[in-house]
Design an enzyme around this catalytic site. Structure first.
Site, PDB file in Angstrom:
ATOM      1  N   LYS A  88      34.623  42.834  40.971  1.00  0.00           N
ATOM      2  CA  LYS A  88      34.016  43.576  39.714  1.00  0.00           C
ATOM      3  C   LYS A  88      33.088  42.436  38.821  1.00  0.00           C
ATOM      4  O   LYS A  88      31.812  42.620  38.482  1.00  0.00           O
ATOM      5  CB  LYS A  88      35.009  43.919  38.578  1.00  0.00           C
ATOM      6  CG  LYS A  88      35.875  42.614  38.140  1.00  0.00           C
ATOM      7  CD  LYS A  88      35.326  41.792  37.174  1.00  0.00           C
ATOM      8  CE  LYS A  88      36.192  40.705  36.435  1.00  0.00           C
ATOM      9  NZ  LYS A  88      35.307  39.696  35.915  1.00  0.00           N
ATOM     10  N   THR A 132      34.432  43.268  32.238  1.00  0.00           N
ATOM     11  CA  THR A 132      33.487  42.493  32.530  1.00  0.00           C
ATOM     12  C   THR A 132      31.991  43.311  32.486  1.00  0.00           C
ATOM     13  O   THR A 132      31.629  42.123  32.084  1.00  0.00           O
ATOM     14  CB  THR A 132      33.470  42.127  34.159  1.00  0.00           C
ATOM     15  OG1 THR A 132      35.168  41.664  33.669  1.00  0.00           O
ATOM     16  CG2 THR A 132      32.732  40.405  34.418  1.00  0.00           C
TER      17      THR A 132
HETATM   18  O1  LIG Z   1      33.169  35.948  31.931  1.00  0.00           O
HETATM   19  P1  LIG Z   1      33.303  35.969  33.978  1.00  0.00           P
HETATM   20  O2  LIG Z   1      32.427  36.753  33.839  1.00  0.00           O
HETATM   21  O3  LIG Z   1      33.717  35.387  34.456  1.00  0.00           O
HETATM   22  O4  LIG Z   1      34.662  37.387  33.376  1.00  0.00           O
HETATM   23  C1  LIG Z   1      35.689  36.410  33.317  1.00  0.00           C
HETATM   24  C2  LIG Z   1      36.837  37.639  32.879  1.00  0.00           C
HETATM   25  O5  LIG Z   1      36.818  37.425  34.720  1.00  0.00           O
HETATM   26  C3  LIG Z   1      36.880  38.826  32.085  1.00  0.00           C
HETATM   27  O6  LIG Z   1      38.509  39.567  32.898  1.00  0.00           O
END
Ligand SMILES: O=P(O)(O)OC[C@H](O)CO
Ligand SMILES: NC(=O)c1ccc[n+]([C@@H]2O[C@H](COP(=O)([O-])OP(=O)(O)OC[C@H]3O[C@@H](n4cnc5c(N)ncnc54)[C@H](O)[C@@H]3O)[C@@H](O)[C@H]2O)c1
Length: 316
Positions: A181, A238
């Site tokens: 994702k 995200t």
């Molecule tokens: O800030 P990110 O894009 O690493 O996302 C944080 C978490 O994985 C969201 O679930």
């Protein structure tokens, strides 16, 4: 059962705050001194560690806990495991990192199994920003462990009044959902940064989900795991939030803004690993290829988006 968290960044600190509601927690950080002095991580400003959290720089002391959460960036995980002399026999090692190791093209569970074969590997993943968890906002995550009994015990140990854990035995599906994702979130950030619109983002999310499911099921994951918190749930969060570092990274690339290399952007390295893995397995991953092209190969973002649109028309 005692709990330790390895990694004093945003997520490790947030988990320490949340899990301290259940009892004492040890938080190990590579740079422990400022954390001990201020009780705050610079990666999670404004959050103060409660007194029931013991911060330490002593790794041997931290890994004496029965349950050990690994909350470092994915590309640091194998190095951290190698630093631990103890075989960690019988302990639960719960990986919280979302990515694929570029050197081995493996996820966290396989790295744990190779480095500490006498420990039990588990994955904690799902839609959750560190700041939300630290502030006690309701959050639902997936706790995946191949052993049903061990998974149930970890689910009980790591759930709190606001952190609701769902159990799964599909470790591959849970870890790949969280890793993949991030790649799609970079593409969505780039799409919005270019001004291509929310309809285009919805298309990228949907085709990205198809791409995630294609690779994960080829590697043995169950499709329904991808449709759950660790896959679809985290993809939805995200790809649509300014809080996401992956999303912001893609948007900054599209806008030609300066990128801060100190910020953890898991999807950038994971995209490279995904492309290599997909080529090896003969799985088509066009969005991951586009993200690798813009993040590493200097392909201008408009061209990479055009490359996606120029592909032959196909059945959904
Ligand atoms: O800030 P990110 O894009 O690493 O996302 C944080 C978490 O994985 C969201 O679930
Ligand atoms: N921040 C979030 O909202 C969030 C939410 C869910 C999952 N995660 C995942 O948690 C993992 C960690 O992310 P984060 O947000 O805490 O990152 P971060 O950048 O806030 O912190 C990373 C921490 O790891 C430390 N670190 C790096 N390499 C290390 C090593 N070799 N040994 C010891 N410590 C090392 C750094 O010093 C830093 O304190 C990532 O895989 C991320 O995807 C983060």
């Amino acid at each position: 059962m005692s709990v330790a968290i390895l990694g004093g960044g945003a997520f490790g600190t947030a988990l320490a705050v949340a899990l301290s509601a259940n009892g004492p927690v040890t938080l190990w950080a590579r740079e422990a001194a400022p954390l001990i002095a201020t009780r705050q991580s610079p990666r999670l400003p404004g959050v103060t560690l409660p007194e029931t959290v013991t911060v330490t720089g002593d790794l041997a002391q931290a890994v004496s806990a029965e349950t050990i959460l690994l909350s470092v960036p994915m590309q640091s995980l194998s190095g951290l495991l190698a630093q631990i002399d103890d075989p960690l026999t019988g302990k639960a090692l719960v990986a919280c990192c979302k990515g694929i190791d570029l050197a081995t093209l493996e996820g966290p569970a396989a790295l744990i199994a190779h480095a500490k074969p006498k420990a039990t590997a588990a994955i904690l993943t799902g839609p959750s920003f560190a700041t939300d968890i630290a502030h006690g906002l309701p959050t639902a995550l997936t706790l995946a462990c191949a052993s049903e009994a061990r998974g149930a015990a970890l689910q009980a140990q790591l759930s709190t009044a606001t952190l609701r854990l769902y159990r799964s035995s599909d470790v591959t599906g849970a870890e790949l959902g969280g890793a993949l994702k991030n790649v799609i979130a970079i593409a969505c950030g780039a799409c919005i940064g270019l001004g291509l619109g929310e309809s285009a983002r919805a298309a990228l999310m949907t085709r990205g989900f198809a791409e995630m499911t294609r690779l994960a099921t080829r590697l043995g994951a169950r499709a329904e795991t991808l449709a759950g918190l660790s896959g679809f749930g985290d993809l939805a969060l995200t790809c649509t939030s300014d809080h996401s570092r992956n999303y912001r990274f893609g948007r900054a690339l599209a806008r030609g803004e300066t990128i801060d290399p100190a910020v953890t952007v898991e999807g950038a390295r994971t995209a490279e690993a995904v492309v290599a893995l997909a080529e090896r397995l003969g799985v088509d991953m066009p969005i991951a290829r586009a993200v690798t092209a813009i993040a590493h190969d200097g392909r201008p973002v408009p061209q990479a988006m055009q490359d996606l649109l120029n592909r032959p028309l196909k059945e959904e």
